[in-house]
Design a protein around this motif. Structure first.
Motif, PDB file in Angstrom:
ATOM      1  N   ILE A 106      -7.527   2.927  -6.397  1.00 29.92           N
ATOM      2  CA  ILE A 106      -8.602   2.582  -5.476  1.00 29.92           C
ATOM      3  C   ILE A 106      -9.823   3.559  -5.889  1.00 29.92           C
ATOM      4  CG2 ILE A 106      -9.409   3.369  -3.172  1.00 29.92           C
ATOM      5  CD1 ILE A 106      -6.559   2.722  -2.092  1.00 29.92           C
ATOM      6  N   ARG A 107      -9.774   4.642  -6.535  1.00 30.35           N
ATOM      7  CA  ARG A 107     -10.683   5.571  -6.712  1.00 30.35           C
ATOM      8  C   ARG A 107     -11.284   4.965  -7.929  1.00 30.35           C
ATOM      9  NH1 ARG A 107      -7.856  10.786  -7.521  1.00 30.35           N
ATOM     10  NH2 ARG A 107      -7.552  10.716  -5.487  1.00 30.35           N
ATOM     11  N   LEU A 138       8.017   9.136  -8.740  1.00 38.24           N
ATOM     12  CA  LEU A 138       8.531   9.198  -7.547  1.00 38.24           C
ATOM     13  C   LEU A 138      10.008   9.143  -7.773  1.00 38.24           C
ATOM     14  CD1 LEU A 138       6.611   6.860  -5.044  1.00 38.24           C
ATOM     15  CD2 LEU A 138       6.459   9.509  -5.584  1.00 38.24           C
ATOM     16  N   ALA A 168      -1.503   3.986  -5.467  1.00 40.42           N
ATOM     17  CA  ALA A 168      -2.455   3.142  -4.945  1.00 40.42           C
ATOM     18  C   ALA A 168      -3.783   4.042  -4.973  1.00 40.42           C
ATOM     19  CB  ALA A 168      -2.217   2.766  -3.639  1.00 40.42           C
ATOM     20  N   MET A 169      -3.647   5.289  -4.580  1.00 45.70           N
ATOM     21  CA  MET A 169      -5.024   6.156  -4.536  1.00 45.70           C
ATOM     22  C   MET A 169      -5.796   6.175  -5.659  1.00 45.70           C
ATOM     23  SD  MET A 169      -6.124   7.333  -1.645  1.00 45.70           S
ATOM     24  CE  MET A 169      -7.587   6.893  -1.809  1.00 45.70           C
ATOM     25  N   VAL A 217     -15.783  -2.115  -1.545  1.00 49.26           N
ATOM     26  CA  VAL A 217     -14.355  -2.667  -1.705  1.00 49.26           C
ATOM     27  C   VAL A 217     -13.651  -3.081  -0.411  1.00 49.26           C
ATOM     28  CG1 VAL A 217     -12.422  -1.997  -2.921  1.00 49.26           C
ATOM     29  CG2 VAL A 217     -14.649  -0.987  -3.591  1.00 49.26           C
ATOM     30  N   VAL A 218     -13.227  -4.128  -0.509  1.00 46.09           N
ATOM     31  CA  VAL A 218     -12.305  -4.642   0.649  1.00 46.09           C
ATOM     32  C   VAL A 218     -10.761  -4.454   0.373  1.00 46.09           C
ATOM     33  CG1 VAL A 218     -11.706  -6.548   2.105  1.00 46.09           C
ATOM     34  CG2 VAL A 218     -13.963  -6.307   1.078  1.00 46.09           C
ATOM     35  N   LEU A 219      -9.986  -3.668   0.940  1.00 45.29           N
ATOM     36  CA  LEU A 219      -8.641  -3.447   0.733  1.00 45.29           C
ATOM     37  C   LEU A 219      -7.691  -4.441   1.317  1.00 45.29           C
ATOM     38  CD1 LEU A 219      -7.770  -1.136  -0.858  1.00 45.29           C
ATOM     39  CD2 LEU A 219      -7.194  -0.078   1.072  1.00 45.29           C
ATOM     40  N   SER A 220      -6.699  -5.020   0.762  1.00 42.28           N
ATOM     41  CA  SER A 220      -5.630  -5.645   1.533  1.00 42.28           C
ATOM     42  C   SER A 220      -4.233  -5.639   0.985  1.00 42.28           C
ATOM     43  CB  SER A 220      -6.060  -7.204   1.839  1.00 42.28           C
ATOM     44  OG  SER A 220      -6.584  -7.684   0.723  1.00 42.28           O
ATOM     45  N   GLU A 221      -3.307  -5.863   1.457  1.00 39.09           N
ATOM     46  CA  GLU A 221      -1.915  -6.239   1.154  1.00 39.09           C
ATOM     47  C   GLU A 221      -1.466  -7.656   1.183  1.00 39.09           C
ATOM     48  OE1 GLU A 221       1.383  -3.148   2.248  1.00 39.09           O
ATOM     49  OE2 GLU A 221       0.040  -3.212   4.026  1.00 39.09           O
ATOM     50  N   ARG A 255       0.417 -10.857   4.145  1.00 38.10           N
ATOM     51  CA  ARG A 255      -1.113 -10.937   4.698  1.00 38.10           C
ATOM     52  C   ARG A 255      -1.431 -12.248   4.984  1.00 38.10           C
ATOM     53  NH1 ARG A 255      -5.604  -7.706   5.685  1.00 38.10           N
ATOM     54  NH2 ARG A 255      -7.184  -9.193   5.897  1.00 38.10           N
ATOM     55  N   LEU A 283       0.717  -1.372  -0.018  1.00 35.41           N
ATOM     56  CA  LEU A 283      -0.025  -0.120  -0.100  1.00 35.41           C
ATOM     57  C   LEU A 283       0.733   1.232   0.122  1.00 35.41           C
ATOM     58  CD1 LEU A 283      -3.016  -0.933   2.300  1.00 35.41           C
ATOM     59  CD2 LEU A 283      -3.200  -0.140  -0.042  1.00 35.41           C
ATOM     60  N   GLU A 284       2.320   1.268   0.026  1.00 37.93           N
ATOM     61  CA  GLU A 284       3.164   2.356   0.076  1.00 37.93           C
ATOM     62  C   GLU A 284       3.018   2.974  -1.349  1.00 37.93           C
ATOM     63  OE1 GLU A 284       5.281   3.306   2.682  1.00 37.93           O
ATOM     64  OE2 GLU A 284       4.394   1.596   3.765  1.00 37.93           O
ATOM     65  N   HIS A 335      11.025   6.851  -4.238  1.00 37.05           N
ATOM     66  CA  HIS A 335      11.667   8.210  -4.197  1.00 37.05           C
ATOM     67  C   HIS A 335      13.158   8.096  -4.012  1.00 37.05           C
ATOM     68  CE1 HIS A 335      12.982  11.873  -2.020  1.00 37.05           C
ATOM     69  NE2 HIS A 335      12.276  12.746  -3.207  1.00 37.05           N
TER      70      HIS A 335
END
Lengths: 347, 347
Positions: free
Chosen positions: B80-81, B250, B76-77, B94-98, B102, B71-72, B224
């Motif tokens: 997700i959108r 980045l 990702a945003m 929406v179920v979010l996971s890494e 996990r 999720l770093e 970065h």
């Protein structure tokens, strides 16, 4: 254990609604095979009677609901990461949604959450109205507000940051560098966090014996574009500020753009302080002096609190004591390259 | 409708496992009240027999699972959108996971998903191993990979972007400005998207008759910090590049920092091109020339595809035809202020 008021049983609610007890049970379990009108009638009676499911009935899904006012918010990722950390450790998935416009035909967002039966709901910069609260209460689904947008009221557990102290520290830093004409860009006035930051700005000026000039406070909305627009407005004034507290990091970056466009160097001609300490604050040129709010830690605290509330609510023996249900985490000033002494000889 | 191979029934699997049919059903429904050893044995038999639930059995949760490698990832945003847009319209959460780490005691991530029974799974920069695929297949849970990390194989439906064309366009732009000494910072070599971008960089140089100097290609990882480190390495070379294709945005921002530290101006002394077109690309100084990949649209396409696959799989009549299950969306060069002609007189 305090004795609870007796409430209507499922059978009584069924009788009053003129349906069978299994139908009430279907509504409680969020099943789709109930006529909408019936569901509405049963929900209303459940609310009217303040019905709360007993733990045995409340078989929860291994989920936490995380609701944003809007997902545009650049710091949403920091919050998601914090909630995800706690959820993963508890073996729970995170369901993400946006409250704005989150209405699907015939079912409100709260109905969807009630049907989903998560372990808890975390609302970010968002609130619940009385009927949504009643619906979640009826299912024993606990909720916590993170960084409340308005006054959450005593019955809404909340996690925030010390916004007033942050605004104060940002502005005091500029005063100590020798600035006397310090502008500010606010966030939306309906948001508590935004009002508190500007209150801190004013308090720092007053404490230093500096005048608070309303013409130097521009009305922003926490977006980059507004930082740019308000920046141009402030920097084009005949007797312009030599420093600006930008309200948040995104507005600070908009202000950078305005300064570039007007040929003003940061920090030689203009000092800038942000708020949030997003990753990008370290990457821009010059790196941004800002007030760090521990977003990931705040989100972790909100997730832990909502799980604690769920345990307290459901368990009969050894209830976890949840004492502090309104917590503010500390902010801190991070000094980088965007602040310096005012230009020699003034503007 | 093509005839399907007959597969083992639930009763046959129960007999073979030495348990009752309701126990097999419990395993299929992800119920917790099954001994771990029993569950493992039943799962193995379900896999071995290629068991697929019929639609009637598969009462799905109104959810889509969205899984990130980490999720770093700053983009990702945007993803997700896009998924959230499609999910909202379909009335799904929406179920979010890494995927990294996990694992919860006794249950793998795939077990959790199988128990959750979502409408579909979207994997971002991540894959599924054979046993995870078999588990999801056994529950008729469709999956789509977005921007596959490795070669997803023909049986993995995928959505990507034209990374090679993007790397080509970025580098050709620098060639056309007159640069002849053009460096690059790669992403992780295990990721297809990263390899394709560098292939595009090489192709542009070769097409222009310019030498490909391996010393000018630094090994990055899309973060970065690495852009900064690789930037220092490239820019400190005695005969340094006058332009760098940074692999992603980045890394480009890290490269900005390295250039600032060495007193090199962008674009006067150094031209920089990124890849992604994150919101921040417009905000930095100078605004970053970059290759836009339509992340939100890609995520929307992935969500639509996975829902289509679910419909095709489940419905007997009028199956939706899902023909293209590997799609690349177009990238485009966005020219801003970070690229210009090479410095007069060379380095």
């Amino acid at each position: 254990m305090a004795a609870r008021e007796p409430v209507a049983t499922l059978a009584e609610i069924a009788r009053e609604a003129g349906v069978s007890a299994p139908t009430v049970s279907k509504v409680l379990n969020g099943r789709a095979d109930v006529a909408p009108a019936t569901r509405t009638r049963v929900e209303e009676l459940l609310r009217a009677h303040g019905y709360r499911r007993r733990r045995a009935e409340a078989s929860r899904s291994p989920l936490i609901d995380l609701v944003f006012h809007e997902l545009e918010s650049a710091w949403a990722m920091e919050v998601i990461r914090g909630v995800e950390n706690v959820a993963r450790q508890a073996g729970l998935g995170v369901v993400l949604s946006e409250s704005a416009g989150r209405l699907t035909p015939g079912r409100t967002w709260a109905d969807q959450v009630a049907a989903r039966r998560p372990h808890g709901v975390i609302l970010v910069l968002s609130g619940l109205d009385a009927s949504q609260r009643a619906l979640l209460n009826s299912r024993s689904i606990p909720y916590v507000v993170m960084d409340p947008a308005g006054d959450p009221g005593p019955e809404m557990p909340s996690i925030g940051a010390t916004n007033l102290q942050g605004g104060l520290a940002a502005t005091r830093h500029l005063v100590e560098l020798g600035h006397t004409r310090i502008g500010a860009i606010s966030g939306p006035s309906r948001m508590m966090c935004s009002r508190a930051r500007i209150d801190g700005y004013r308090a720092a000026l007053e404490t230093a014996g500096l005048p608070v000039d309303p013409a130097l406070v521009a009305d922003g909305d926490f977006h980059h574009e507004t930082g740019y627009r308000c920046g141009l407005e402030l920097l084009r004034r005949p007797y312009r500020p030599t420093a600006v507290f930008a309200g948040n990091d995104l507005q600070a970056l908009g202000l950078y753009e305005a300064a570039r466009e007007l040929g003003l160097r940061i920090p030689e001609d203009l000092s800038v302080v942000g708020f949030d300490d997003l990753p990008v604050a370290r990457w821009v040129g010059p790196p941004l002096t800002t007030v760090r709010q521990p977003l990931t830690e705040m989100a972790e605290a909100a997730a832990k609190l909502v799980l604690d509330l769920g345990r307290e609510d459901g368990s009969d023996a050894e209830a976890t004591s949840v004492e502090a249900t309104s917590v503010e985490l500390a902010t801190s000033l991070v000094v980088r390259g965007s602040t310096g002494v005012p230009p020699v000889g003034g503007v």
